[in-house]
Design an enzyme around this catalytic site. Structure first.
Site: not given
Ligand code: NDP
Length: 234
Positions: A12-14, A48-49, A77, A140, A144
């Protein structure tokens, strides 16, 4: 293009937008999914990262299906926002583990095959928040910002083997992550963006695809902002 591309958090998403881009380019795309279902019509592997074993198993599955990974997009993330004095250590470390240590895990695993091939593209998805900081997002922002040091160090280590390592730093993007912020916070964020809107996930995917393209062969250790001007000067 026919490259083997692995995208973490590609359901999903990006991550999904990146997967759709690379698929449209003709690449052999694998996406990892964790709590989501794998996207229709794509090769999905559960991962699962936060677990090295799970990362290793996912890479093994992709290698078995397509061969060694040639382009890695480390995208998975999470956020666990809160002001510093109210932020538990568990909330701090879980965000670092999912956003930063996981990037180390997948980059290290991908580098094995890339070193053998003497070629490869690694793209880490960071955030403008890693450069600017953000009240309520110390965990966060730290994760990042850490991606930049990770990318630049690995870019130096692997550069002589024609492996590039770059960072994309998006501003606010239309995904579940920003939807969770609520309308008021989103309006405040949008007001701070010189382009006066948030990005589509596809606008991030376009830059990720560029960094994996032949035109980006001489770009490594770069941090590319895709933030509508929000982080200008950083
Ligand atoms: P979403 O919240 O929409 O998706 C998060 C993705 O991360 C999902 O695919 C999810 O997989 C995956 N994920 C989370 N935890 C794990 C885990 N433990 N193991 C494996 N996968 C995991 O996020 P976005 O698409 O918005 O964000 C993607 C990346 O872009 C993130 O790194 C984010 O920090 C960054 N970013 C996002 C911005 C935004 O405004 N949206 C701005 C700047 C950066 P699953 O659903 O299968 O659990």
């Amino acid at each position: 293009m026919n490259r083997v591309v692995l995208i973490t958090g590609g359901a999903r998403g990006i991550g999904l937008a990146c997967a759709q881009r690379f698929t449209a380019l003709g690449d052999r795309v694998a996406v990892t999914y964790n709590s989501s279902a794998p996207p229709d019509g794509m090769f999905g592997v559960h991962c699962d990262v936060t677990s090295s074993e799970s990362v290793d198993a996912a890479f093994n599955a992709v290698e078995q299906k397509f061969g060694p990974v040639e382009v890695l997009v480390s995208n998975a993330g999470i956020t666990h926002d809160g002001l510093l004095l109210r932020m538990s250590e568990a909330n701090f470390t879980s965000v670092i583990d999912t956003n930063l240590t996981a990037a180390y895990r997948v980059t290290k695993r991908a580098a094995q095959g890339m070193l053998r091939a003497r070629a490869g593209r690694i793209i880490l998805v960071s955030s403008v928040v890693g450069l600017l900081g953000s009240a309520g997002q110390a965990n966060y922002a730290a994760s990042k910002a850490g991606l930049i040091g990770l990318a630049r160090s690995v870019a130096r280590e692997l550069g002589s083997r024609s492996i590039t390592v770059n960072v994309v730093a998006p501003g606010p993007v239309e995904t579940d992550m920003t939807a969770a912020l609520g309308e008021k916070r989103l309006a405040e964020l949008t007001a701070a963006v010189p382009l006066a809107r948030i990005a589509t996930a596809d606008e991030i995917a376009g830059v990720v695809a560029f960094l994996a393209s032949p035109d980006a062969a001489y770009i490594t250790g770069a941090v590319i902002p895709v933030d509508g001007g929000l982080g200008m000067g950083h």
